[in-house]
Design a protein around this motif. Structure first.
Motif, mmCIF file in Angstrom:
data_model
loop_
_atom_site.group_PDB
_atom_site.id
_atom_site.type_symbol
_atom_site.label_atom_id
_atom_site.label_comp_id
_atom_site.label_asym_id
_atom_site.label_seq_id
_atom_site.Cartn_x
_atom_site.Cartn_y
_atom_site.Cartn_z
ATOM 1 N N MET A 129 -8.718 9.271 4.855
ATOM 2 C CA MET A 129 -9.117 8.209 4.084
ATOM 3 C C MET A 129 -9.059 7.159 5.556
ATOM 4 S SD MET A 129 -9.225 8.831 0.942
ATOM 5 C CE MET A 129 -8.798 7.569 -0.260
ATOM 6 N N ASP A 130 -9.821 6.029 5.298
ATOM 7 C CA ASP A 130 -9.391 4.987 5.850
ATOM 8 C C ASP A 130 -8.389 4.053 6.178
ATOM 9 O OD1 ASP A 130 -12.015 5.234 6.357
ATOM 10 O OD2 ASP A 130 -12.770 3.915 5.173
ATOM 11 N N LYS A 131 -7.525 3.266 6.590
ATOM 12 C CA LYS A 131 -6.823 2.966 6.917
ATOM 13 C C LYS A 131 -6.586 1.682 6.784
ATOM 14 C CE LYS A 131 -3.050 2.061 10.605
ATOM 15 N NZ LYS A 131 -2.759 2.169 11.658
ATOM 16 N N GLU A 132 -7.039 1.019 5.217
ATOM 17 C CA GLU A 132 -7.351 0.179 4.572
ATOM 18 C C GLU A 132 -6.696 -0.101 2.992
ATOM 19 O OE1 GLU A 132 -11.517 -1.688 6.346
ATOM 20 O OE2 GLU A 132 -11.599 -0.160 4.247
ATOM 21 N N PHE A 133 -5.985 -1.298 3.143
ATOM 22 C CA PHE A 133 -5.051 -1.451 1.609
ATOM 23 C C PHE A 133 -5.221 -2.822 1.345
ATOM 24 C CE2 PHE A 133 -2.625 0.467 5.407
ATOM 25 C CZ PHE A 133 -2.633 1.499 5.363
ATOM 26 N N VAL A 164 6.447 -9.658 -2.132
ATOM 27 C CA VAL A 164 5.746 -8.350 -1.812
ATOM 28 C C VAL A 164 4.641 -8.137 -1.807
ATOM 29 C CG1 VAL A 164 4.628 -7.959 -4.581
ATOM 30 C CG2 VAL A 164 6.483 -8.748 -4.669
ATOM 31 N N GLN A 165 3.976 -8.769 -0.935
ATOM 32 C CA GLN A 165 2.641 -8.698 -0.054
ATOM 33 C C GLN A 165 3.787 -7.855 1.191
ATOM 34 O OE1 GLN A 165 1.669 -13.239 0.276
ATOM 35 N NE2 GLN A 165 -0.005 -12.388 -0.839
ATOM 36 N N HIS A 166 4.466 -8.420 1.226
ATOM 37 C CA HIS A 166 5.377 -7.883 2.446
ATOM 38 C C HIS A 166 5.051 -6.090 2.688
ATOM 39 C CE1 HIS A 166 7.719 -6.999 6.566
ATOM 40 N NE2 HIS A 166 8.437 -6.983 5.893
ATOM 41 N N LEU A 167 5.918 -6.082 1.841
ATOM 42 C CA LEU A 167 6.807 -4.777 0.710
ATOM 43 C C LEU A 167 5.411 -3.706 0.987
ATOM 44 C CD1 LEU A 167 8.965 -2.978 0.422
ATOM 45 C CD2 LEU A 167 9.004 -3.815 -2.021
ATOM 46 N N LEU A 168 4.254 -4.470 0.101
ATOM 47 C CA LEU A 168 2.883 -3.119 0.003
ATOM 48 C C LEU A 168 2.130 -3.096 1.365
ATOM 49 C CD1 LEU A 168 1.951 -5.240 -3.095
ATOM 50 C CD2 LEU A 168 2.823 -3.191 -2.999
ATOM 51 N N LEU A 169 1.962 -3.849 1.907
ATOM 52 C CA LEU A 169 1.358 -3.713 3.573
ATOM 53 C C LEU A 169 3.305 -3.024 3.972
ATOM 54 C CD1 LEU A 169 -0.026 -4.402 5.358
ATOM 55 C CD2 LEU A 169 0.732 -5.974 6.431
ATOM 56 N N ARG A 170 4.079 -3.054 3.787
ATOM 57 C CA ARG A 170 4.814 -2.084 4.469
ATOM 58 C C ARG A 170 4.639 -0.500 4.085
ATOM 59 N NH1 ARG A 170 11.417 -2.692 4.087
ATOM 60 N NH2 ARG A 170 10.713 -1.141 1.788
ATOM 61 N N ALA A 172 2.739 0.879 1.970
ATOM 62 C CA ALA A 172 1.001 1.627 2.926
ATOM 63 C C ALA A 172 1.316 1.951 4.035
ATOM 64 C CB ALA A 172 0.271 0.682 2.512
ATOM 65 N N GLU A 173 0.983 1.002 5.186
ATOM 66 C CA GLU A 173 1.617 1.470 6.590
ATOM 67 C C GLU A 173 2.446 2.508 6.279
ATOM 68 O OE1 GLU A 173 2.108 -2.256 8.815
ATOM 69 O OE2 GLU A 173 -0.256 -2.848 8.612
ATOM 70 N N GLN A 174 3.167 2.668 6.212
ATOM 71 C CA GLN A 174 4.711 3.198 6.463
ATOM 72 C C GLN A 174 4.253 4.974 5.981
ATOM 73 O OE1 GLN A 174 7.125 3.955 7.924
ATOM 74 N NE2 GLN A 174 7.237 6.319 7.751
ATOM 75 N N ASN A 175 3.620 4.752 4.897
ATOM 76 C CA ASN A 175 2.231 6.218 3.966
ATOM 77 C C ASN A 175 1.151 6.534 5.224
ATOM 78 O OD1 ASN A 175 5.015 5.525 2.245
ATOM 79 N ND2 ASN A 175 3.425 6.526 1.015
ATOM 80 N N THR A 212 -4.794 2.559 -1.350
ATOM 81 C CA THR A 212 -5.599 2.388 -0.677
ATOM 82 C C THR A 212 -6.801 2.652 -0.779
ATOM 83 O OG1 THR A 212 -3.829 3.974 0.032
ATOM 84 C CG2 THR A 212 -5.828 4.487 1.056
ATOM 85 N N TYR A 213 -7.638 2.807 0.521
ATOM 86 C CA TYR A 213 -9.341 2.315 -0.506
ATOM 87 C C TYR A 213 -9.875 3.506 -0.727
ATOM 88 C CZ TYR A 213 -9.645 -2.427 -0.682
ATOM 89 O OH TYR A 213 -9.643 -4.040 -1.608
ATOM 90 N N THR A 214 -10.861 4.196 -1.634
ATOM 91 C CA THR A 214 -11.871 5.450 -1.517
ATOM 92 C C THR A 214 -12.734 4.521 -2.289
ATOM 93 O OG1 THR A 214 -12.094 7.053 -2.757
ATOM 94 C CG2 THR A 214 -10.999 5.503 -4.250
ATOM 95 N N GLN A 215 -14.008 5.737 -1.755
ATOM 96 C CA GLN A 215 -15.560 4.836 -2.498
ATOM 97 C C GLN A 215 -16.119 5.769 -2.745
ATOM 98 O OE1 GLN A 215 -17.538 3.772 1.106
ATOM 99 N NE2 GLN A 215 -15.956 4.286 2.084
ATOM 100 N N TRP A 216 -17.090 5.607 -3.600
ATOM 101 C CA TRP A 216 -17.807 6.549 -4.106
ATOM 102 C C TRP A 216 -19.308 5.979 -5.052
ATOM 103 C CZ3 TRP A 216 -14.376 6.646 -8.698
ATOM 104 C CH2 TRP A 216 -14.414 5.574 -9.727
#
Length: 313
Positions: A129-133, A164-170, A172-175, A212-216
Protein backbone atom coordinates in the motif's frame (compact mmCIF):
# COMPACT_ATOMS: atom_id res chain seq x y z
CA UNK A 1 -0.67 16.43 -4.27
CA UNK A 2 1.31 13.32 -5.25
CA UNK A 3 -1.72 11.14 -6.02
CA UNK A 4 -0.49 9.44 -9.18
CA UNK A 5 2.59 7.25 -9.31
CA UNK A 6 5.27 7.85 -11.94
CA UNK A 7 4.04 4.78 -13.80
CA UNK A 8 0.46 6.07 -13.80
CA UNK A 9 1.59 9.50 -15.02
CA UNK A 10 3.50 7.85 -17.88
CA UNK A 11 0.44 5.75 -18.69
CA UNK A 12 -1.69 8.90 -18.93
CA UNK A 13 0.84 10.67 -21.18
CA UNK A 14 0.87 7.65 -23.50
CA UNK A 15 -2.93 7.33 -23.52
CA UNK A 16 -3.42 11.02 -24.36
CA UNK A 17 -0.86 10.86 -27.17
CA UNK A 18 -2.67 8.07 -29.02
CA UNK A 19 -5.59 9.09 -31.25
CA UNK A 20 -8.05 6.29 -32.00
CA UNK A 21 -10.60 6.71 -34.82
CA UNK A 22 -14.03 5.31 -33.97
CA UNK A 23 -17.46 4.87 -35.50
CA UNK A 24 -19.24 4.99 -32.17
CA UNK A 25 -20.89 8.16 -30.81
CA UNK A 26 -18.56 10.34 -28.76
CA UNK A 27 -18.98 13.50 -26.69
CA UNK A 28 -16.34 16.04 -27.70
CA UNK A 29 -16.48 17.92 -24.38
CA UNK A 30 -16.06 14.67 -22.45
CA UNK A 31 -13.03 13.69 -24.52
CA UNK A 32 -11.20 16.48 -22.69
CA UNK A 33 -11.81 14.57 -19.45
CA UNK A 34 -10.19 11.40 -20.75
CA UNK A 35 -7.08 10.33 -18.84
CA UNK A 36 -6.93 13.49 -16.75
CA UNK A 37 -6.69 12.96 -12.99
CA UNK A 38 -9.00 15.43 -11.21
CA UNK A 39 -7.56 16.06 -7.70
CA UNK A 40 -9.80 15.21 -4.74
CA UNK A 41 -8.88 15.63 -1.05
CA UNK A 42 -5.15 15.70 -0.32
CA UNK A 43 -3.90 12.67 -2.28
CA UNK A 44 -6.98 11.38 -4.12
CA UNK A 45 -8.27 11.76 -7.65
CA UNK A 46 -10.93 10.75 -10.17
CA UNK A 47 -9.80 9.88 -13.69
CA UNK A 48 -12.13 9.06 -16.58
CA UNK A 49 -10.82 5.98 -18.39
CA UNK A 50 -13.66 5.15 -20.80
CA UNK A 51 -17.32 5.81 -21.53
CA UNK A 52 -20.12 4.54 -23.76
CA UNK A 53 -23.21 6.36 -25.00
CA UNK A 54 -24.65 9.85 -24.65
CA UNK A 55 -28.06 11.51 -24.31
CA UNK A 56 -28.98 10.20 -27.77
CA UNK A 57 -28.32 6.62 -26.66
CA UNK A 58 -30.94 7.05 -23.92
CA UNK A 59 -33.47 8.42 -26.39
CA UNK A 60 -32.66 5.74 -28.94
CA UNK A 61 -33.17 2.95 -26.40
CA UNK A 62 -36.46 4.45 -25.20
CA UNK A 63 -37.79 4.64 -28.75
CA UNK A 64 -36.14 1.36 -29.80
CA UNK A 65 -35.11 3.06 -33.04
CA UNK A 66 -32.10 2.51 -35.26
CA UNK A 67 -31.02 6.07 -35.96
CA UNK A 68 -29.79 9.10 -34.11
CA UNK A 69 -31.41 12.50 -34.32
CA UNK A 70 -34.74 11.21 -35.55
CA UNK A 71 -36.48 13.83 -33.41
CA UNK A 72 -35.66 17.41 -32.52
CA UNK A 73 -33.46 18.18 -29.51
CA UNK A 74 -36.49 19.64 -27.75
CA UNK A 75 -38.40 16.40 -28.19
CA UNK A 76 -35.36 14.39 -27.09
CA UNK A 77 -34.98 16.43 -23.91
CA UNK A 78 -38.70 16.18 -23.24
CA UNK A 79 -38.49 12.40 -23.47
CA UNK A 80 -35.48 12.25 -21.14
CA UNK A 81 -37.28 14.43 -18.62
CA UNK A 82 -40.34 12.16 -18.86
CA UNK A 83 -38.17 9.09 -18.25
CA UNK A 84 -36.48 10.72 -15.26
CA UNK A 85 -39.75 12.05 -13.83
CA UNK A 86 -41.40 8.63 -13.98
CA UNK A 87 -38.29 6.80 -12.78
CA UNK A 88 -37.72 4.66 -15.86
CA UNK A 89 -34.37 2.94 -15.54
CA UNK A 90 -33.42 0.76 -18.51
CA UNK A 91 -32.87 3.57 -21.07
CA UNK A 92 -30.32 5.15 -18.73
CA UNK A 93 -28.56 1.80 -18.39
CA UNK A 94 -27.49 2.11 -22.05
CA UNK A 95 -24.74 4.54 -21.00
CA UNK A 96 -21.68 3.53 -18.97
CA UNK A 97 -18.48 5.05 -17.63
CA UNK A 98 -15.28 3.61 -16.21
CA UNK A 99 -13.24 5.71 -13.79
CA UNK A 100 -10.00 5.21 -11.91
CA UNK A 101 -10.34 6.60 -8.39
CA UNK A 102 -8.02 6.98 -5.41
CA UNK A 103 -9.58 7.52 -2.00
CA UNK A 104 -9.09 6.81 1.73
CA UNK A 105 -10.09 3.30 2.75
CA UNK A 106 -13.01 4.56 4.88
CA UNK A 107 -14.42 6.39 1.84
CA UNK A 108 -14.06 3.25 -0.26
CA UNK A 109 -16.01 1.26 2.34
CA UNK A 110 -18.88 3.76 2.12
CA UNK A 111 -18.69 3.80 -1.66
CA UNK A 112 -18.76 0.00 -2.05
CA UNK A 113 -22.14 -0.14 -0.30
CA UNK A 114 -23.55 0.87 -3.68
CA UNK A 115 -23.52 -2.70 -4.97
CA UNK A 116 -24.44 -1.76 -8.53
CA UNK A 117 -21.08 -1.43 -10.30
CA UNK A 118 -18.10 -3.47 -11.44
CA UNK A 119 -15.13 -2.81 -9.15
CA UNK A 120 -11.52 -3.90 -9.17
CA UNK A 121 -9.61 -2.57 -6.15
CA UNK A 122 -5.87 -2.57 -5.56
CA UNK A 123 -5.04 -5.65 -3.51
CA UNK A 124 -2.73 -5.43 -0.51
CA UNK A 125 -2.31 -9.21 -0.80
CA UNK A 126 -0.22 -8.68 -3.95
CA UNK A 127 1.22 -5.17 -3.63
CA UNK A 128 2.41 -2.78 -0.93
CA UNK A 129 0.00 0.00 0.00
CA UNK A 130 1.11 3.55 -0.74
CA UNK A 131 2.43 5.55 2.18
CA UNK A 132 -0.26 8.20 1.81
CA UNK A 133 -2.84 9.17 4.42
CA UNK A 134 -5.84 11.47 4.42
CA UNK A 135 -5.47 14.25 6.99
CA UNK A 136 -8.61 16.46 7.07
CA UNK A 137 -8.28 20.21 6.80
CA UNK A 138 -9.17 22.13 9.95
CA UNK A 139 -12.51 23.21 8.49
CA UNK A 140 -13.59 19.56 8.26
CA UNK A 141 -12.82 18.66 11.88
CA UNK A 142 -15.99 19.04 13.93
CA UNK A 143 -17.73 17.62 16.99
CA UNK A 144 -20.50 15.04 16.80
CA UNK A 145 -23.83 16.58 15.86
CA UNK A 146 -26.45 16.49 18.61
CA UNK A 147 -29.27 16.47 16.04
CA UNK A 148 -27.90 13.91 13.59
CA UNK A 149 -26.21 10.70 14.72
CA UNK A 150 -24.39 10.46 11.39
CA UNK A 151 -23.33 14.09 11.07
CA UNK A 152 -21.01 16.79 12.33
CA UNK A 153 -21.68 19.79 14.48
CA UNK A 154 -19.55 22.81 15.32
CA UNK A 155 -16.01 22.99 13.95
CA UNK A 156 -13.22 22.45 16.47
CA UNK A 157 -11.22 25.43 17.60
CA UNK A 158 -7.85 25.84 15.78
CA UNK A 159 -5.72 24.32 18.55
CA UNK A 160 -7.97 21.27 18.94
CA UNK A 161 -8.01 20.80 15.16
CA UNK A 162 -4.21 20.95 15.04
CA UNK A 163 -3.98 18.38 17.83
CA UNK A 164 -6.31 16.01 15.96
CA UNK A 165 -4.34 16.41 12.72
CA UNK A 166 -1.10 15.68 14.57
CA UNK A 167 -2.63 12.60 16.20
CA UNK A 168 -4.01 11.25 12.91
CA UNK A 169 -0.69 11.68 11.14
CA UNK A 170 1.32 10.25 14.04
CA UNK A 171 -0.85 7.13 14.31
CA UNK A 172 -0.93 6.56 10.55
CA UNK A 173 2.84 6.87 10.23
CA UNK A 174 3.45 4.64 13.27
CA UNK A 175 1.12 1.97 11.92
CA UNK A 176 2.77 2.18 8.51
CA UNK A 177 6.19 1.70 10.11
CA UNK A 178 4.81 -1.41 11.81
CA UNK A 179 3.37 -2.52 8.47
CA UNK A 180 6.80 -2.14 6.84
CA UNK A 181 8.47 -3.99 9.73
CA UNK A 182 6.05 -6.92 9.43
CA UNK A 183 6.51 -7.02 5.66
CA UNK A 184 10.25 -6.54 6.08
CA UNK A 185 9.97 -4.28 3.05
CA UNK A 186 9.80 -0.54 2.62
CA UNK A 187 7.18 1.29 0.56
CA UNK A 188 9.27 0.61 -2.59
CA UNK A 189 9.46 -3.13 -1.95
CA UNK A 190 13.09 -3.13 -0.87
CA UNK A 191 14.07 -5.46 2.03
CA UNK A 192 14.74 -3.86 5.42
CA UNK A 193 16.56 -6.71 7.13
CA UNK A 194 17.88 -9.60 5.06
CA UNK A 195 18.42 -11.71 8.19
CA UNK A 196 14.71 -12.33 8.82
CA UNK A 197 11.66 -13.24 6.73
CA UNK A 198 8.74 -10.89 6.28
CA UNK A 199 5.13 -11.57 7.18
CA UNK A 200 2.76 -12.37 4.32
CA UNK A 201 1.30 -9.22 2.76
CA UNK A 202 -2.25 -10.46 3.30
CA UNK A 203 -1.58 -10.47 7.06
CA UNK A 204 0.63 -7.40 7.42
CA UNK A 205 -2.04 -5.14 5.92
CA UNK A 206 -4.49 -5.61 8.78
CA UNK A 207 -3.10 -2.88 11.02
CA UNK A 208 -3.23 -0.08 8.42
CA UNK A 209 -5.34 2.90 9.43
CA UNK A 210 -8.60 3.66 7.61
CA UNK A 211 -7.24 6.96 6.32
CA UNK A 212 -4.66 5.06 4.21
CA UNK A 213 -5.33 5.57 0.51
CA UNK A 214 -6.55 2.78 -1.75
CA UNK A 215 -7.61 2.91 -5.40
CA UNK A 216 -9.81 1.08 -7.86
CA UNK A 217 -11.35 0.98 -11.30
CA UNK A 218 -15.11 1.52 -11.08
CA UNK A 219 -17.43 0.82 -14.03
CA UNK A 220 -21.09 1.75 -13.70
CA UNK A 221 -24.09 2.43 -15.91
CA UNK A 222 -25.72 5.85 -15.86
CA UNK A 223 -28.87 4.71 -14.03
CA UNK A 224 -26.87 3.35 -11.10
CA UNK A 225 -24.45 6.28 -11.20
CA UNK A 226 -27.39 8.63 -10.72
CA UNK A 227 -28.55 6.48 -7.80
CA UNK A 228 -25.10 6.88 -6.25
CA UNK A 229 -25.14 10.64 -6.83
CA UNK A 230 -28.64 11.11 -5.44
CA UNK A 231 -27.26 9.97 -2.05
CA UNK A 232 -23.60 11.00 -2.13
CA UNK A 233 -23.91 14.38 -3.86
CA UNK A 234 -26.60 15.35 -1.37
CA UNK A 235 -25.73 18.04 1.17
CA UNK A 236 -26.28 15.53 4.01
CA UNK A 237 -23.63 13.10 2.71
CA UNK A 238 -20.28 12.87 4.46
CA UNK A 239 -17.91 15.50 3.09
CA UNK A 240 -15.14 13.05 2.21
CA UNK A 241 -17.32 11.06 -0.19
CA UNK A 242 -19.36 14.05 -1.34
CA UNK A 243 -16.31 15.68 -2.91
CA UNK A 244 -15.85 12.60 -5.11
CA UNK A 245 -19.55 12.66 -5.98
CA UNK A 246 -19.27 16.33 -6.94
CA UNK A 247 -16.56 15.50 -9.48
CA UNK A 248 -18.68 12.68 -10.90
CA UNK A 249 -21.68 15.01 -11.08
CA UNK A 250 -19.61 17.47 -13.13
CA UNK A 251 -18.64 14.56 -15.37
CA UNK A 252 -22.32 13.71 -15.89
CA UNK A 253 -23.04 17.35 -16.75
CA UNK A 254 -20.40 17.24 -19.48
CA UNK A 255 -21.31 13.76 -20.69
CA UNK A 256 -25.13 13.84 -20.80
CA UNK A 257 -26.26 17.45 -20.26
CA UNK A 258 -29.97 16.78 -20.90
CA UNK A 259 -29.97 13.96 -18.37
CA UNK A 260 -28.02 16.12 -15.93
CA UNK A 261 -30.64 18.89 -16.06
CA UNK A 262 -33.46 16.38 -15.56
CA UNK A 263 -31.58 14.75 -12.69
CA UNK A 264 -31.16 18.06 -10.88
CA UNK A 265 -34.84 18.90 -11.31
CA UNK A 266 -36.43 15.55 -10.50
CA UNK A 267 -33.95 13.81 -8.22
CA UNK A 268 -31.22 15.85 -6.58
CA UNK A 269 -33.23 19.05 -6.21
CA UNK A 270 -36.56 17.34 -5.53
CA UNK A 271 -38.22 15.96 -2.41
CA UNK A 272 -40.41 12.91 -1.90
CA UNK A 273 -43.70 13.36 -0.05
CA UNK A 274 -45.59 10.57 1.66
CA UNK A 275 -49.32 10.13 1.06
CA UNK A 276 -50.02 11.88 4.39
CA UNK A 277 -47.75 14.78 3.40
CA UNK A 278 -49.59 15.18 0.10
CA UNK A 279 -52.85 15.35 2.04
CA UNK A 280 -51.40 18.13 4.20
CA UNK A 281 -50.45 20.06 1.05
CA UNK A 282 -54.01 19.65 -0.30
CA UNK A 283 -55.50 20.87 2.96
CA UNK A 284 -53.17 23.88 3.09
CA UNK A 285 -54.05 24.75 -0.50
CA UNK A 286 -57.71 24.80 0.55
CA UNK A 287 -56.84 27.30 3.26
CA UNK A 288 -56.90 24.97 6.25
CA UNK A 289 -54.53 25.51 9.16
CA UNK A 290 -52.85 22.16 9.71
CA UNK A 291 -50.76 21.29 12.78
CA UNK A 292 -48.58 18.32 13.50
CA UNK A 293 -51.17 16.96 15.92
CA UNK A 294 -53.86 16.63 13.24
CA UNK A 295 -51.60 15.95 10.25
CA UNK A 296 -51.19 12.21 10.74
CA UNK A 297 -47.40 12.72 10.76
CA UNK A 298 -44.97 11.90 13.53
CA UNK A 299 -42.92 14.75 15.03
CA UNK A 300 -39.88 13.70 12.97
CA UNK A 301 -41.95 13.45 9.78
CA UNK A 302 -43.53 16.84 10.48
CA UNK A 303 -40.10 18.38 11.00
CA UNK A 304 -38.81 16.87 7.73
CA UNK A 305 -41.96 18.01 5.92
CA UNK A 306 -41.62 21.60 7.16
CA UNK A 307 -37.96 21.68 6.18
CA UNK A 308 -38.67 20.29 2.70
CA UNK A 309 -41.55 22.71 2.06
CA UNK A 310 -39.81 25.62 3.84
CA UNK A 311 -42.81 26.12 6.09
CA UNK A 312 -42.65 28.32 9.14
CA UNK A 313 -45.82 27.10 10.85
Amino acid sequence: MSGLTIEQKNEIVLARSEARPTLRPTVSALEEWMHRAIPVLDHGFVRLVDYMGDDSAIVQAARVSYGRGTKTLTEDEGLIRYLMRHRHSTPFEMCEIKVHCKMPIFVARQWIRHRTANVNEASARYSIMDKEFYIPESAQLAVQSTANRQGRGEVLDPQQAEDVQHLLLRDAEQNYRSYEWMLNEDEHGLPLDRSRPGLARELARMNLTLNTYTQWYWKVDLHNLLGFLSLRADSHAQYEIRVYADVLLDLVKTWVPMTHRAFLDYRLGAVTLSAQMVQVVHRKMLGEKVTQADSGLSKREWSDFKAAMQLTD
